[in-house]
Enzyme design. Structure first.
Site, short mmCIF file in Angstrom:
data_model
loop_
_atom_site.label_atom_id
_atom_site.label_comp_id
_atom_site.label_asym_id
_atom_site.label_seq_id
_atom_site.Cartn_x
_atom_site.Cartn_y
_atom_site.Cartn_z
NE ARG A 78 -1.91 -1.67 3.57
CZ ARG A 78 -2.26 -1.80 4.84
NH1 ARG A 78 -3.45 -1.41 5.23
NH2 ARG A 78 -1.44 -2.33 5.72
CE1 TYR A 89 -4.42 1.82 10.55
CE2 TYR A 89 -3.50 1.27 8.42
CZ TYR A 89 -4.59 1.52 9.22
OH TYR A 89 -5.85 1.44 8.69
CG HIS A 133 -0.86 -1.38 15.26
ND1 HIS A 133 -2.10 -1.53 15.85
CD2 HIS A 133 -1.12 -1.18 13.94
CE1 HIS A 133 -3.05 -1.44 14.93
NE2 HIS A 133 -2.49 -1.21 13.78
CD GLU A 166 -2.06 2.49 15.68
OE1 GLU A 166 -1.97 2.84 14.49
OE2 GLU A 166 -1.09 2.48 16.46
CB SER A 225 -13.09 -3.44 9.69
OG SER A 225 -12.27 -3.58 10.82
CG ASP A 271 -22.96 -8.57 17.80
OD1 ASP A 271 -22.16 -8.21 16.91
OD2 ASP A 271 -22.91 -8.13 18.98
CB ALA A 284 -11.47 -11.94 15.39
CG ASP A 297 -6.67 -8.22 13.93
OD1 ASP A 297 -7.65 -8.86 14.36
OD2 ASP A 297 -6.75 -7.03 13.57
CB VAL A 347 -4.40 -14.24 6.29
CG1 VAL A 347 -3.45 -13.13 5.88
CG2 VAL A 347 -4.04 -15.54 5.58
CG ASN A 378 -0.95 -9.33 6.41
OD1 ASN A 378 -1.22 -10.52 6.37
ND2 ASN A 378 0.10 -8.83 5.79
CG MET A 379 -7.50 -11.46 5.97
SD MET A 379 -9.17 -11.79 6.55
CE MET A 379 -10.03 -12.07 5.02
N1 LIG Z 1 -7.39 -10.21 9.71
C1 LIG Z 1 -7.39 -8.99 9.19
O1 LIG Z 1 -6.72 -8.72 8.21
C2 LIG Z 1 -8.27 -7.94 9.79
C3 LIG Z 1 -8.54 -6.76 9.09
C4 LIG Z 1 -9.42 -5.83 9.68
C5 LIG Z 1 -9.98 -6.09 10.93
N2 LIG Z 1 -9.66 -7.25 11.59
C6 LIG Z 1 -10.23 -7.60 12.91
O2 LIG Z 1 -11.58 -8.05 12.79
C7 LIG Z 1 -12.17 -7.96 14.08
C8 LIG Z 1 -13.56 -7.34 13.98
O3 LIG Z 1 -13.40 -5.95 13.64
P1 LIG Z 1 -14.65 -4.98 13.46
O4 LIG Z 1 -14.10 -3.72 12.89
O5 LIG Z 1 -15.75 -5.67 12.77
O6 LIG Z 1 -15.07 -4.74 14.99
P2 LIG Z 1 -16.46 -4.11 15.50
O7 LIG Z 1 -16.19 -3.55 16.84
O8 LIG Z 1 -17.06 -3.24 14.45
O9 LIG Z 1 -17.43 -5.39 15.64
C9 LIG Z 1 -17.22 -6.38 16.60
C10 LIG Z 1 -18.57 -7.01 16.95
O10 LIG Z 1 -18.31 -8.14 17.79
C11 LIG Z 1 -19.38 -8.23 18.71
N3 LIG Z 1 -19.01 -9.09 19.82
C12 LIG Z 1 -18.15 -8.86 20.84
N4 LIG Z 1 -18.12 -9.90 21.67
C13 LIG Z 1 -18.98 -10.83 21.17
C14 LIG Z 1 -19.40 -12.13 21.59
N5 LIG Z 1 -18.94 -12.68 22.71
N6 LIG Z 1 -20.31 -12.78 20.81
C15 LIG Z 1 -20.78 -12.23 19.68
N7 LIG Z 1 -20.44 -11.00 19.25
C16 LIG Z 1 -19.55 -10.33 19.99
C17 LIG Z 1 -19.63 -6.78 19.08
O11 LIG Z 1 -20.92 -6.61 19.69
C18 LIG Z 1 -19.49 -6.07 17.73
O12 LIG Z 1 -20.74 -5.95 17.07
C19 LIG Z 1 -11.19 -7.16 14.93
O13 LIG Z 1 -10.41 -8.05 15.71
C20 LIG Z 1 -10.32 -6.49 13.91
O14 LIG Z 1 -9.05 -6.12 14.42
C21 LIG Z 1 -8.81 -8.16 11.04
#
Ligand SMILES: NC(=O)c1ccc[n+]([C@@H]2O[C@H](COP(=O)([O-])OP(=O)(O)OC[C@H]3O[C@@H](n4cnc5c(N)ncnc54)[C@H](O)[C@@H]3O)[C@@H](O)[C@H]2O)c1
Length: 377
Positions: A15, A94, A96, A118, A134, A198, A268, A270, A298, A300-301
């Site tokens: 990027r 970013y 972190h 962040e 996300s 959720d 999730a 990460d 993965v 860092n998708m």
């Molecule tokens: N792997 C990647 O490349 C990558 C990229 C972007 C984001 N992410 C990760 O994805 C994850 C989600 O991000 P987001 O932006 O959607 O977060 P968000 O805060 O928008 O959504 C999280 C949701 O999880 C729900 N939640 C929490 N605990 C719960 C439980 N016990 N049961 C059911 N639901 C529950 C919350 O109510 C909320 O609606 C984060 O960990 C973020 O860091 C990963």
């Protein structure tokens, strides 16, 4: 102001922090933009594209860093970039920092004013510079899930949308936030049957309204998750508890009761992942099997789709870049509380409590350091 855009050097990072439209807007406002040759290559943006927008292309990273007052990047400075850090430089990227004590020390010693994407937080608690990634990961999760459901990739051999006379795939999404909602959009668009689980009933009500009842919403508990997974072809992990490790909603025995060849995409990961069986993987080696279930974890998708990710990221970062360029850091922070939350290091002081706490270091309120003291932050 002179703004610098170096080429990213972190492994596999394709990027770039500014796109030509941003360069044009900054030049129009009277600023000067230095772009390192080849900086946009990984996102299919050429030096000519930048030059046409008004940027000056410079051959080396050293010239970008030394010539700019504000450096905008995507990833935290790497060891090879430490030598470029210098007093008074504003760095916007970013960061972190929590798990990076060495970089934190370098930024403090070099008296760099570092603003982290962040930790920028709007008044409603949202994190506007995390949202776009996300969105990308959520949409991608269904795409990769569909790919690994194919037989030749180890999957069950199921087409997401089915065909007339054959049932579509069952997609179960754990967490209905940004990732989950975007996953649901793509899964529904492909014709799959979608369930979102959720813990927030308020969020489930919103989702029911947004999707006009086209998906099933379920309240999160062990029983619901276990039952939903039994019938799932694709499960997507998208839960988040801000600032904490992801809750492990899916236990090993739930995985072993899933259909052989079904797929789990744990976005999730990460934050540690929400399946007991998840461990981080890479784009080079993205999947592994547990009890016949394909796991894709993965961390860092968005790196797989750098062009889309670059534009998504810069759409969100650009207003802050423009503000920093127009006003300089001190005045920009006084006018935007959200930007103030992004400042992690300032004039040799750590000014973010979260980073300080995770590293056991002292910190000071931003408003108590330097010129901002006299302002209204
Ligand atoms: N792997 C990647 O490349 C990558 C990229 C972007 C984001 N992410 C990760 O994805 C994850 C989600 O991000 P987001 O932006 O959607 O977060 P968000 O805060 O928008 O959504 C999280 C949701 O999880 C729900 N939640 C929490 N605990 C719960 C439980 N016990 N049961 C059911 N639901 C529950 C919350 O109510 C909320 O609606 C984060 O960990 C973020 O860091 C990963």
């Amino acid at each position: 102001m002179r703004i610098g855009v170096p080429k990213e050097v972190k492994d596999h990072e394709a990027r770039v922090a500014l796109v030509p439209s941003g360069v044009a807007a900054l030049c129009e406002a009277g600023h000067e933009v230095l772009v390192e040759a080849g900086a946009g290559e990984g996102s299919a943006i050429t030096d000519q594209d930048y030059a046409r927008a008004g940027a000056r292309i410079v051959p080396t990273a050293a010239e970008v860093w030394s010539g700019a007052e504000l450096v905008v990047k995507v990833k935290e400075p790497q060891a090879s970039e430490y030598g470029h850090l210098r007093p008074g430089l504003t760095l916007f990227t970013y960061l972190h920092l929590a798990p990076l004590p060495e970089l934190t020390r370098r930024l403090l010693d070099a008296r760099v004013n570092a603003v982290a994407y962040e930790t920028i937080r709007e008044a409603d608690g949202s994190l506007p510079l995390l949202t776009p990634m996300s969105e990308v990961a959520g949409r991608m999760s269904v795409q990769v899930g569909a790919q690994y459901l194919e037989r030749q990739n180890g999957g069950r051999g199921v087409l997401l949308g089915g065909v007339p006379g054959v049932a579509p795939a069952e997609v179960v999404i754990l967490g209905g936030g940004v990732v989950g909602t975007n996953a649901a959009k793509i899964a529904l668009g492909s014709g799959a049957r979608v369930t979102i689980i959720d813990r927030s009933l308020k969020r489930l009500r919103e989702l029911d309204d947004i999707f006009h009842g086209r998906l099933i919403t379920l309240a999160s508990n062990v029983w619901t998750v276990s039952e939903a997974l039994r019938g799932a072809d694709l499960v997507i992990g998208a839960v988040l508890i801000p600032g904490a490790a992801a809750p492990r909603l899916v236990r090993r025995e739930m995985i072993s009761r899933m259909k052989p060849g079904s797929v789990a995409v744990d976005v999730a990961i990460d934050q540690g992942g929400c399946l007991e069986t998840s461990r981080p993987t890479t784009h080079t080696d993205p999947v592994y099997l547990v009890d016949g279930v394909v796991h894709y974890c993965v961390s860092n998708m968005p790196a797989a789709v750098p062009r889309t990710s670059t534009f998504a990221l810069t759409n969100a970062t650009f207003p802050y870049i423009h503000l920093l360029a127009d006003m300089g850091l001190d005045a920009a922070v006084e006018s935007s509380r959200a930007l103030g939350e992004g400042v992690n290091t300032y004039r040799g002081q750590l000014v973010h409590p979260g980073v300080a706490e995770s590293q056991g270091l002292p910190w000071r309120e931003l408003a108590s350091v330097g010129d901002i003291e006299r302002g209204h932050f």
